[in-house]
Design an enzyme around this catalytic site. Structure first.
Site, PDB file in Angstrom:
ATOM      1  N   HIS A 151       0.825  -1.210   0.000  1.00 18.49           N
ATOM      2  CA  HIS A 151       0.000   0.000   0.000  1.00 18.49           C
ATOM      3  C   HIS A 151       0.860   1.261   0.000  1.00 18.49           C
ATOM      4  O   HIS A 151       0.646   2.160  -0.795  1.00 18.49           O
ATOM      5  CB  HIS A 151      -0.924  -0.002   1.219  1.00 18.49           C
ATOM      6  CG  HIS A 151      -2.043  -0.983   1.084  1.00 18.49           C
ATOM      7  ND1 HIS A 151      -1.905  -2.311   1.384  1.00 18.49           N
ATOM      8  CD2 HIS A 151      -3.317  -0.826   0.663  1.00 18.49           C
ATOM      9  CE1 HIS A 151      -3.049  -2.924   1.153  1.00 18.49           C
ATOM     10  NE2 HIS A 151      -3.927  -2.056   0.723  1.00 18.49           N
ATOM     11  N   ILE A 152       1.826   1.321   0.921  1.00 19.50           N
ATOM     12  CA  ILE A 152       2.627   2.548   1.047  1.00 19.50           C
ATOM     13  C   ILE A 152       3.653   2.638  -0.082  1.00 19.50           C
ATOM     14  O   ILE A 152       3.782   3.672  -0.745  1.00 19.50           O
ATOM     15  CB  ILE A 152       3.310   2.617   2.433  1.00 19.50           C
ATOM     16  CG1 ILE A 152       2.246   2.692   3.536  1.00 19.50           C
ATOM     17  CG2 ILE A 152       4.253   3.813   2.506  1.00 19.50           C
ATOM     18  CD1 ILE A 152       2.786   2.566   4.943  1.00 19.50           C
TER      19      ILE A 152
ATOM     20  N   GLU B  78      11.070   1.545  21.291  1.00 15.32           N
ATOM     21  CA  GLU B  78      10.466   2.883  21.288  1.00 15.32           C
ATOM     22  C   GLU B  78       9.892   3.176  22.661  1.00 15.32           C
ATOM     23  O   GLU B  78       9.387   2.261  23.322  1.00 15.32           O
ATOM     24  CB  GLU B  78       9.354   2.954  20.224  1.00 15.32           C
ATOM     25  CG  GLU B  78       9.917   2.756  18.815  1.00 15.32           C
ATOM     26  CD  GLU B  78       8.862   2.875  17.723  1.00 15.32           C
ATOM     27  OE1 GLU B  78       7.680   3.138  18.030  1.00 15.32           O
ATOM     28  OE2 GLU B  78       9.235   2.709  16.549  1.00 15.32           O
TER      29      GLU B  78
ATOM     30  N   HIS C  66       8.120   8.059  15.321  1.00 10.07           N
ATOM     31  CA  HIS C  66       7.084   7.160  14.798  1.00 10.07           C
ATOM     32  C   HIS C  66       5.794   7.938  14.462  1.00 10.07           C
ATOM     33  O   HIS C  66       4.710   7.623  14.954  1.00 10.07           O
ATOM     34  CB  HIS C  66       6.784   6.033  15.784  1.00 10.07           C
ATOM     35  CG  HIS C  66       6.159   4.834  15.127  1.00 10.07           C
ATOM     36  ND1 HIS C  66       6.367   3.553  15.562  1.00 10.07           N
ATOM     37  CD2 HIS C  66       5.338   4.731  14.044  1.00 10.07           C
ATOM     38  CE1 HIS C  66       5.700   2.708  14.793  1.00 10.07           C
ATOM     39  NE2 HIS C  66       5.064   3.398  13.855  1.00 10.07           N
TER      40      HIS C  66
END
Ligand code: NAI
Length: 410
Positions: free
Chosen positions: A158-159, A266, A289
């Site tokens: 998709h990206i 993260e 992010h």
């Protein structure tokens, strides 16, 4: 009388409402994230005996106790990408459909990457940093237009494919590498191995999922295969790039610069400390992010998840559902439809058909799909939903030991 109710917590974007309203699903809203007992009380307080849906974002934890305490709960919409906050395994064994919005922020990520390609190519970050410190780095050294340069996309999903289209509009030449044979968009071309892509690209950008094959996919050996001075962008998953190896390749000049949005570790909350071997490097853009974090993505999420829930409530459609097998329920044309989620064990259908025979109703269509230990049965019946036989049939099937969630729609 509404078809169902939905409790939307955590100020879910109002773009969710129209789909529910069109489907006659009554919307109840709560601005806060609800904790376990509070959530159970809020769901139990919903009037009527129609099925109930729950919409959450990242803060509301949906634990096993919620599924057990609220048998009317048939579906959950996670109006976000991640679903760690929902006990998916318990949702599955309870027959509750869970949907999320994996593709609503595709465009946001692609736009960020486009911006980073230009920023890296013009050394904007280092020059801006210097300007903030009072230095005036006004020269063209190391600054380039992106037109005519080659962008290598790893993962043409998709990206990756959306990025491909935007990048070509800027005059970049696009190559991509994917493990699946994907149709190229525009003038992009597929390469059949990663090494070729790394060797020929001026910018390499990663858009792969976190899998065994992608974990550590860019380490010291791969960085050595890049064109000298090329740029690396990672807004996919933190596990994909070895950041120590990247730091070394940047120091050595093998990699010209990098833009990193995702990390192996993260911070959990906004106040927690973030640490990375790339900190302090002026050739590196570090972002927390935020690839998919835009207002537009939030609005898209509202539409994507509400439509998935409405599809489930109006036809029994489970395409994209994380906990039930996939079935694309057709529009219901007359009569009513029984939706039954049951444990996938031998003999269930014959017991269901027994109940139908006892009630004496004509079946006009029947679809069954099984997977993950569950069966999803859609049974179209030649009678209106309000017919007393429909209620008897629903109750008879719901009472079977193997039934998990049973409802009638029409
Ligand atoms: P997608 O599933 O549409 O595309 C992934 C592509 O990678 C697929 O075409 C797949 O065949 C390919 N692929 C899988 N393994 C591969 C391998 N070993 N080598 C080459 N290609 C491989 O996913 P989508 O929506 O494009 O997302 C891509 C990544 O971006 C995901 O990891 C997702 O978590 C991440 N993401 C990050 C965001 C952020 O805020 N930074 C926001 C949204 C997504």
């Amino acid at each position: 009388m509404p078809r169902a109710h939905v409790l939307l917590s955590e100020s879910i974007h109002e773009s969710a409402d129209p789909a529910f309203e069109r489907a006659n699903i009554h919307v109840h809203r709560s601005t806060a994230g609800l904790a376990d007992q509070e959530l159970i009380r809020a769901l139990q307080a919903i009037p009527g005996d129609e099925p109930v849906l729950l919409g959450i974002r990242s803060k509301t934890q949906v634990r096993a106790s919620v599924f057990d305490a609220v048998p009317r709960l048939v579906g959950i919409g996670a109006f976000c990408i991640g679903t760690d906050q929902v006990d998916l395994e318990h949702a599955r064994v309870s027959g509750v459909a869970v949907f999320n919005a994996p593709f609503s922020n595709t465009r946001s990520v692609a736009e960020l990457v486009i911006a980073e390609i230009v920023i890296l190519s013009r050394q904007i970050f280092a020059r801006s940093w210097a300007a903030h410190e009072g230095a005036w780095l006004k020269d063209a050294k190391g600054a380039h237009e992106v037109r005519g340069k080659r962008l290598g996309i790893i993962g043409y999903g998709h990206i990756g494919s959306q990025l491909s289209v935007l990048a070509e509009a800027l005059g970049l030449r696009v190559s991509y590498y994917d493990v699946i044979n994907k149709l190229p968009l525009g003038n992009a071309s597929a390469v059949d191995n990663l090494d070729t892509l790394l060797a020929e690209s001026d910018f390499v950008t990663l858009h792969v999922p976190d899998t065994e094959q992608t974990r550590g996919m860019i380490g010291a050996a791969e960085l050595a295969k890049f064109k000298r001075g090329a740029y690396l962008i990672n807004a996919s998953r933190g596990s994909v790039v070895d950041l120590d190896a990247l730091a070394a390749a940047l120091d050595e000049g093998q990699i010209g610069g990098a833009a990193i949005d995702v990390y192996p570790k993260e911070p959990k909350a906004a106040g927690d400390r973030f640490e990375s071997p790339l900190q302090g490097k002026r050739s590196v853009i570090l972002t927390p992010h935020i690839g998919g974090s835009t207002q537009e993505a939030q609005a898209n999420i509202g539409v994507e998840v509400s439509e998935a829930l409405v599809g489930y409530m109006t036809t029994g459609r489970t395409i994209g559902c994380l906990t039930l097998p996939a079935l694309d329920g057709a529009e219901l044309r007359g009569g009513c439809r029984l939706v039954n989620i049951h444990k996938d064990v031998p003999g269930v259908l014959s017991r269901v058909n027994h109940v139908v025979a006892d009630v004496g109703v004509n079946i006009t269509g029947q679809h069954l799909v099984t997977g993950g230990g569950n069966g999803l049965l859609l049974m179209d019946l030649d009678m209106p939903r309000e017919d007393p036989r429909a209620t008897a049939l629903r109750e008879g099937i719901a009472k079977l030991d193997q039934s998990l969630r049973t409802r009638l729609l029409g």
